[in-house]
Design an enzyme around this catalytic site. Sequence first.
Site, PDB file in Angstrom:
ATOM      1  N   HIS B 150      57.214  20.638 -18.419  1.00 28.59           N
ATOM      2  CA  HIS B 150      56.677  20.033 -17.121  1.00 28.59           C
ATOM      3  C   HIS B 150      56.249  20.896 -16.111  1.00 28.59           C
ATOM      4  O   HIS B 150      55.647  20.277 -15.108  1.00 28.59           O
ATOM      5  CB  HIS B 150      57.793  19.283 -16.730  1.00 28.59           C
ATOM      6  CG  HIS B 150      57.494  17.923 -15.767  1.00 28.59           C
ATOM      7  ND1 HIS B 150      58.212  17.727 -14.434  1.00 28.59           N
ATOM      8  CD2 HIS B 150      56.835  16.848 -16.304  1.00 28.59           C
ATOM      9  CE1 HIS B 150      57.546  16.621 -13.995  1.00 28.59           C
ATOM     10  NE2 HIS B 150      56.826  16.006 -14.937  1.00 28.59           N
ATOM     11  N   LYS B 152      53.181  22.910 -14.061  1.00 28.74           N
ATOM     12  CA  LYS B 152      52.013  22.650 -13.266  1.00 28.74           C
ATOM     13  C   LYS B 152      51.494  23.790 -12.605  1.00 28.74           C
ATOM     14  O   LYS B 152      51.390  23.661 -11.443  1.00 28.74           O
ATOM     15  CB  LYS B 152      51.608  21.492 -12.814  1.00 28.74           C
ATOM     16  CG  LYS B 152      52.291  19.990 -13.083  1.00 28.74           C
ATOM     17  CD  LYS B 152      53.623  19.922 -12.159  1.00 28.74           C
ATOM     18  CE  LYS B 152      54.318  18.497 -12.335  1.00 28.74           C
ATOM     19  NZ  LYS B 152      54.290  17.827 -13.750  1.00 28.74           N
ATOM     20  N   ASP B 157      45.088  36.581 -11.913  1.00 27.97           N
ATOM     21  CA  ASP B 157      44.897  38.058 -11.862  1.00 27.97           C
ATOM     22  C   ASP B 157      46.128  38.596 -11.552  1.00 27.97           C
ATOM     23  O   ASP B 157      46.290  39.522 -10.745  1.00 27.97           O
ATOM     24  CB  ASP B 157      43.785  38.501 -10.533  1.00 27.97           C
ATOM     25  CG  ASP B 157      42.598  37.823 -10.999  1.00 27.97           C
ATOM     26  OD1 ASP B 157      42.116  37.763 -11.978  1.00 27.97           O
ATOM     27  OD2 ASP B 157      41.868  37.544  -9.796  1.00 27.97           O
TER      28      ASP B 157
END
Lengths: 220, 220
Positions: B150, B152, B157
Site C-alpha cells: 500500500h 506510495k 537519486d
Amino acid sequence: MSVMVTMKVVGLGMVALTLSLELLGWFFNRLRPRRTLNEVLFFPSKVACVEHIFTPTSPRVCFCSLPHGAETSFSRFLRRILSASSSLDLCVFSFSNNDLSRAVLLLHSKGVTIRVLTDKDYSAITGSQIGVLRKAGICVRCDAASVHMHHKFALLDNRLLITGSLNWTLTAVQSNMENILITEEPDLVKPFIKEFHRIWMLNDPARNHQNQKPVSDDIH
Amino acid sequence: MSVMVTMKVVGLGMVALTLSLELLGWFFNRLRPRRTLNEVLFFPSKVACVEHIFTPTSPRVCFCSLPHGAETSFSRFLRRILSASSSLDLCVFSFSNNDLSRAVLLLHSKGVTIRVLTDKDYSAITGSQIGVLRKAGICVRCDAASVHMHHKFALLDNRLLITGSLNWTLTAVQSNMENILITEEPDLVKPFIKEFHRIWMLNDPARNHQNQKPVSDDIH
C-alpha cells in the site's frame, strides 16, 4: 622592562584567546542544529499484546494469547498517539482499528481536545469507530466535498505530525505494507495544521447550513 | 619606547581579533544548519495543462482546452519527479496516471535507472500503467507477499523522498483530498531507501524461483 612587556603581551594574548574560545563555545551551542524528532515506522506490524501501553502503571497481568512486552511498529505508533497532552486533530479516511479507537477515547477522558475529520462514505461502513467516538462526545466532521477525503494524518499538540499511507484499520496495521512518518519538522507540520483548519472550516455544519448544503456533520 | 610597546600590544590585539573573527566566520558557516528541502503539497490539484513541463525548451504551443501556465500541486509534483538525474525507485500501490507514466518514461529515455515496485492485484487493473512501463523496458516487480503493498513513495537519486496518501491515479490527483511530502531529511529518507531495498529483494524472481514460490515478476 622587556620581560614585563613580554609578560603583558602574553597575558593579553591569553585573555584574548580565552574570550575567543568562550565566544566560540557560545556560538557553537547556539548554532548547533537542535535534534528534531524524525521517525519512520513500517508495517505490517508484528502482532503483540498492547495492554501494557494502556495501563502502564497497573500491576494487572494480561492473560491473552498474544506475545507480551514486544516492541513493534504498532506499539510505537500507539505510544506516540497517547503522548498527546493538550490536543489531537485527526484526519483519517477510514477508522476501524479498536486499539486506536481506545487510545483516542483514553485521551478524550483525560481532557485532551480531540477533533476528527473523516470521509463521509467510509464513516458508516461496518466496523467503523466513528460512531463510537461520537457517542463518547468527541467532535467529528465528515467530508463530503471531495470524491474521497483520503488523508491519514494526526496532529498532536500542534507540534507533532504523524502521516503516511496507513489507514487506521486492522488490515493496514497487521497485513499491508505501509509506512508512517512521525516528525516535528516545522516546515512539514505547519502546512498540515493549516490544511486541517481549512478542511475543518469547510465542513462546519453552521456554514453549510447557511449555504443550505449540509455536506458535513459536527456532533459532540 | 612606551608608544612603541603600546602600538605593538594594539597591533597584536588586532591580529588576535581578526583571527578570532575569521575563525568565528568559518565556524558559523560550518555549523549553520543547512536548509534541508521540505515541502508539502495538497490535492485535489487544479486541472491545468502540463505540456510545458515535458517540453520546456520547445517553441510548440499547446492548443488544448485546459488552462496554460498555471502552477498547481500536480505541476510541482511532476517537476519534482522529472528532476531525478540518476535513479528513480518507485513503490506505488496503484499507478494509472498518464502524465506520471509519461514522466517516468521520459526519465527512462534519458538513462535514469528506474525500478518500480507495485501491488500484484492492482498492477493488472484497467488503466494501469505498469504494463506500459514494462513494455518500455523498465524493471518492474509486483509484491504478492502482503495483503496489499500500500506504499506510495518515490526515491530520487537516493536523496529525495516523495511520499504521502496519494496513489498515482487521476482520481487521487484531481478529485480526492490528498497529501504529498517532499523531503531531503536523511532521518526520513534513509529508512525508505532501506525498506525499498528490502521489498525489492523480497520480490526477486530468482530468489522466489529457488524457493519455488513465484510471488513476484521482474520483467525488463
